[in-house]
Design a protein around this motif. Structure first.
Motif, PDB file in Angstrom:
ATOM      1  N   ARG A 131      16.894   9.769  19.069  1.00  0.00           N
ATOM      2  CA  ARG A 131      17.915  10.524  19.799  1.00  0.00           C
ATOM      3  C   ARG A 131      19.311  10.208  19.263  1.00  0.00           C
ATOM      4  O   ARG A 131      20.152  11.106  19.090  1.00  0.00           O
ATOM      5  CB  ARG A 131      17.836  10.179  21.287  1.00  0.00           C
ATOM      6  CG  ARG A 131      18.715  11.052  22.173  1.00  0.00           C
ATOM      7  CD  ARG A 131      18.544  10.697  23.641  1.00  0.00           C
ATOM      8  NE  ARG A 131      17.183  10.924  24.086  1.00  0.00           N
ATOM      9  CZ  ARG A 131      16.304   9.934  24.353  1.00  0.00           C
ATOM     10  NH1 ARG A 131      16.673   8.671  24.199  1.00  0.00           N
ATOM     11  NH2 ARG A 131      15.080  10.214  24.750  1.00  0.00           N
ATOM     12  N   LYS A 132      19.556   8.939  18.946  1.00  0.00           N
ATOM     13  CA  LYS A 132      20.865   8.541  18.426  1.00  0.00           C
ATOM     14  C   LYS A 132      21.106   9.120  17.032  1.00  0.00           C
ATOM     15  O   LYS A 132      22.199   9.624  16.731  1.00  0.00           O
ATOM     16  CB  LYS A 132      20.956   7.014  18.393  1.00  0.00           C
ATOM     17  CG  LYS A 132      22.298   6.491  17.934  1.00  0.00           C
ATOM     18  CD  LYS A 132      22.348   4.970  17.994  1.00  0.00           C
ATOM     19  CE  LYS A 132      23.713   4.466  17.550  1.00  0.00           C
ATOM     20  NZ  LYS A 132      23.787   2.973  17.609  1.00  0.00           N
ATOM     21  N   VAL A 133      20.077   9.061  16.186  1.00  0.00           N
ATOM     22  CA  VAL A 133      20.207   9.598  14.827  1.00  0.00           C
ATOM     23  C   VAL A 133      20.453  11.102  14.875  1.00  0.00           C
ATOM     24  O   VAL A 133      21.322  11.634  14.152  1.00  0.00           O
ATOM     25  CB  VAL A 133      18.947   9.274  14.002  1.00  0.00           C
ATOM     26  CG1 VAL A 133      18.957  10.014  12.669  1.00  0.00           C
ATOM     27  CG2 VAL A 133      18.837   7.777  13.768  1.00  0.00           C
ATOM     28  N   LYS A 134      19.733  11.795  15.740  1.00  0.00           N
ATOM     29  CA  LYS A 134      19.892  13.251  15.851  1.00  0.00           C
ATOM     30  C   LYS A 134      21.311  13.627  16.292  1.00  0.00           C
ATOM     31  O   LYS A 134      21.930  14.552  15.751  1.00  0.00           O
ATOM     32  CB  LYS A 134      18.867  13.790  16.847  1.00  0.00           C
ATOM     33  CG  LYS A 134      19.016  15.272  17.142  1.00  0.00           C
ATOM     34  CD  LYS A 134      18.124  15.682  18.302  1.00  0.00           C
ATOM     35  CE  LYS A 134      18.446  17.107  18.734  1.00  0.00           C
ATOM     36  NZ  LYS A 134      17.689  17.491  19.957  1.00  0.00           N
ATOM     37  N   LYS A 135      21.845  12.876  17.250  1.00  0.00           N
ATOM     38  CA  LYS A 135      23.187  13.149  17.746  1.00  0.00           C
ATOM     39  C   LYS A 135      24.233  12.939  16.656  1.00  0.00           C
ATOM     40  O   LYS A 135      25.169  13.734  16.510  1.00  0.00           O
ATOM     41  CB  LYS A 135      23.470  12.248  18.946  1.00  0.00           C
ATOM     42  CG  LYS A 135      24.841  12.460  19.561  1.00  0.00           C
ATOM     43  CD  LYS A 135      25.048  11.529  20.751  1.00  0.00           C
ATOM     44  CE  LYS A 135      26.453  11.720  21.348  1.00  0.00           C
ATOM     45  NZ  LYS A 135      26.685  10.799  22.491  1.00  0.00           N
TER      46      LYS A 135
END
Length: 758
Positions: free
Chosen positions: A426-430
């Protein structure tokens, strides 16, 4: 008891001296030689006597004759004129007959014939030579095989299977020296041969530098690897001195290990008097000016020895400082590390990424790590892999690696039951959807590409000081230009051009709500500002602030780390000496010849004073050096300003008449060329150690590891390797003679019943 030879078993009987008391009626032919011819008669030599007596020799000019047999052995022939060099002129047929029948003549005849003939000992020696040649030929095959095993870093146990393969291919080899123990012995002899050549090079070198580094091997032994840097045919050359286990890891222990390595190489290298510099990493145990190895070396050899902090290591430390100071740089490195961690530790996620790439028509590469033995180039490679465009035309609108990683992270966010993986995804996608973050990744790709290029230059074995100084100056100029405008043809310039093209296209189509995409992924945040003509603080404040902070911080830390090469002010004599070598960088000389006359005079005086002790030991003429420098500057300025550093100084040091006309000033050039700009060769040595001494070979002795490192890194290619010298050395060693063709008793009795055997 003395060792008997083959000749001693076959001494000819004719060689036994004849006792003087031997009496024979035909033994004395003196009467024919001293007798006086009848009065009035003159005797002449007849040519037909030469056919009758094969031993007779007549010298027409001097008019005398003698015996070929007796003149060859005058002591055995005794008191006879036929054995004399002056011969006899008593030309009587009866005299010749009597001499032919004498006992001493016959003894001399037998000795002469035995010498001329091919006796049995000669035949034995000939056969021994043939056998020895065959043995050497077979041993050379086995030495070549052992060298192959060591060169490609295979275990010794593979040696026997290599010989079996050669036998299967039709080569006839006996079974002796057919095990891993023999392979280890052969490798040791080959390594000693290479070490002997290293000893000769160190002994002949007038100046050298040493490089040291330490590491702990798989068996928890703390080892130091020592290299020397010399000049070989005008080119810098790094050669392995030793790989030593240290008793203590403090400065004195490391220094003792260094001296022990040179002692093992040879006792009369004189390395301490020739050393002009020492290179190592920045650890205090090595370069501490009070209690480090350099302090001990300077105290024993001389204060002129220059300490050199490995320049690739300096570059790495500078960029680590930038990462700690600039949050955006740290975010990018964390993103790259999280992407690498996701796919490195799970084969399932890597399979899913490849399957997704096939659906998108993207050839997926394995995400790279931001840490490794190649330092900064690892970060550059990881960034280049993530931003790699797809399609044959490499257009930024085509799906690429970035696209595949983004969609897979989106999949993991929704489907993963592991909280860590889901949260990381989720952090990488954001972060990947943030326009300013995407733009900053492209800027870092350009920045690290320039830094990696410089890092690769510093890691070359033949890099010299002028190249390093020129490289850091060019790097600083390139980075300063990035603060003003994007790098022409760089990643960020391509991204901005593509986003601006998207804006113009959508505006032409009448779109009011503009969307910006990178590799098919819609990016938000400051993407609209990136699509405008020209970057500005108003349109992209977050990106502009991060860019300026990164550029300024990078320049600051690079200048701090390389201050000893860039600035005139210095309190250290060693640093001032290093900067003074700029007088030999011909591309930085004044453009006008009249300004060149006084250029470098002050720096030259400082160098002559700083290295005065080591220069004096090599017969240096200080007054002539100043004259030669003036002459050499003018000559190079007029003829060779277009040459590279390596080509120019390699020619000046090795070619006549330059090496004789400028022999004094070229001593300083020699010192400059052997300065250890980089100690990356030590890291390569430890990389070889880790490949050789692995978990399955953890019991290898330190000396054996050194031999294998020497062969793997410095040995010639298999095609160029000549085993003859090593084989001859091996035959000459050992407490007893070698037996390559020895066949022991069979380990198992022949098959068959007892009746069959009887």
């Amino acid at each position: 008891m003395s060792k008997r030879t083959i000749d001693s078993f076959f001494r000819p009987a004719a060689s036994v001296p004849v006792p003087e008391s031997t009496v024979s009626p035909l033994d004395d032919d003196a009467e024919s030689e001293v007798g006086v011819a009848k009065k009035g008669r003159t005797h002449h030599f007849r040519e037909d006597w030469l056919k009758e007596f094969s031993w007779l020799r007549y010298y027409k000019q001097s008019n005398y004759m003698n015996c070929e047999y007796c003149s060859s052995y005058p002591r055995t022939a005794g008191n006879t004129k036929f054995a004399d060099s002056t011969g006899t002129s008593q030309f009587k047929h009866n005299t010749l007959i009597k001499h032919n029948l004498s006992l001493k003549h016959r003894v001399c005849r037998d000795m002469f014939i035995n010498r001329k003939a091919t006796p049995l000992p000669v035949a034995f020696r000939r056969q021994m030579t043939v056998n020895q040649s065959a043995d050497e030929a077979e041993m050379m095959l086995k030495f070549n095989t052992a060298y192959f095993v060591a060169k490609v870093e295979l275990p010794f146990t593979k040696y026997k299977s290599q010989l079996d393969l050669q036998r299967k291919n039709g080569l006839k080899l006996n079974e002796t020296y057919n095990n891993d123990t023999a392979c280890a012995q052969f490798v040791g002899v080959i390594a000693d041969t290479l070490k002997g050549k290293t000893y000769t090079k160190i002994k002949d070198a007038p100046y050298l530098s040493i490089m040291i580094d330490g590491d702990t091997d798989v068996s928890t032994k703390e080892c130091k690897i020592i290299y020397a840097r010399i000049l070989n045919e005008g080119k810098p050359m790094n050669i392995l001195i030793g790989h030593i286990e240290v008793k203590h890891a403090h400065a004195q222990g490391v220094y003792d290990a260094t001296k022990e390595a040179f002692q093992h190489l040879g006792t009369e290298t004189g390395w301490l008097e020739k050393t002009v510099a020492m290179g190592a990493d920045g650890a205090a145990v090595n370069l501490g000016h009070k209690g480090g190895v350099i302090a001990l070396l300077q105290a024993e050899a001389g204060a002129f020895i220059v300490p050199f902090h490995c320049m690739p290591h300096r570059l790495e430390l500078a960029m680590l400082s930038v990462q700690r100071k600039i949050p955006m740089v740290d975010h990018v490195c964390n993103l790259l590390n999280m992407v690498w961690k996701t796919y490195h530790f799970s084969s399932k996620t890597m399979r899913e990424l490849r399957a997704l790439g096939e659906e998108l028509g993207v050839r997926v590469n394995v995400p790279g790590s931001v840490s490794g033995t190649r330092w900064l180039p690892h970060v550059n490679r990881a960034l280049q892999t993530l931003l790699k465009p797809g399609g044959k035309d490499k257009h930024l609108q085509n799906p690429g690696q970035f696209t595949a990683v983004y969609y897979h992270m989106e999949h993991l966010t929704a489907s993963s039951t592991n909280a860590d993986i889901a949260g990381r995804s989720r952090k990488v996608k954001k972060m990947m959807k943030d326009g300013s973050f995407v733009g900053f990744c492209h800027l870092l790709a350009d920045l690290f590409e320039a830094i990696s290029k410089f890092s690769f230059l510093l890691q070359r074995n033949d890099v010299i000081l002028p190249q390093a100084v020129n490289g850091i100056e060019n790097l600083l100029a390139t980075i300063e230009a990035m603060s003003v405008r994007c790098k022409p043809g760089g990643r960020l310039a391509e991204l901005l051009a593509d986003l601006q093209a998207q804006r113009r296209q959508q505006e032409g189509e009448g779109e009011t709500h503009l969307l910006y995409k990178f590799q098919g992924i819609t990016i938000k945040g400051e993407a609209a500002g990136l699509g405008k003509e020209g970057l500005s603080m108003a349109s992209t404040p977050k990106l502009q602030q991060a860019v300026r902070a990164t550029i300024d911080c990078t320049l600051l830390h690079l200048k701090q780390r390389f201050s000893s090469l860039l600035y005139e002010e210095s309190t250290s004599a060693s640093a001032k000496a290093v900067k003074s070598f700029k007088i030999f960088s011909h591309d930085s000389w004044p453009a006008e010849q009249r300004e060149l006359t006084d250029y470098g005079a002050e720096e030259l005086d400082f160098l002559l004073d700083h290295f005065s002790s080591v220069l004096t030991r090599n017969g240096y003429d200080f007054n002539l050096a100043r004259e030669e420098y003036q002459s050499m500057k003018t000559f190079i300025f007029r003829n060779y300003m277009d040459k590279s550093y390596h080509a120019l100084w390699g020619m000046m040091v090795t070619k006549l008449p330059f090496c004789s006309d400028y022999k004094n000033i070229l001593h300083l050039v020699h010192i400059m060329l052997v300065l250890p700009v980089s100690s990356a060769i030590c890291e390569r040595g430890f990389s070889a150690q880790k490949r050789i001494k692995s978990d399955v070979r953890g019991s290898l002795h330190v000396d054996t590891v050194e031999d294998l490192i020497r062969i793997s890194m410095e040995g010639p290619s298999l095609q160029e390797f000549d085993a003859k010298e090593a084989v001859q050395t091996w035959f000459s060693q050992g407490k007893r003679s070698r037996r390559p063709n020895y066949k022991g008793w069979p380990s198992e009795p022949p098959s068959g019943t007892q009746e069959d055997l009887l």
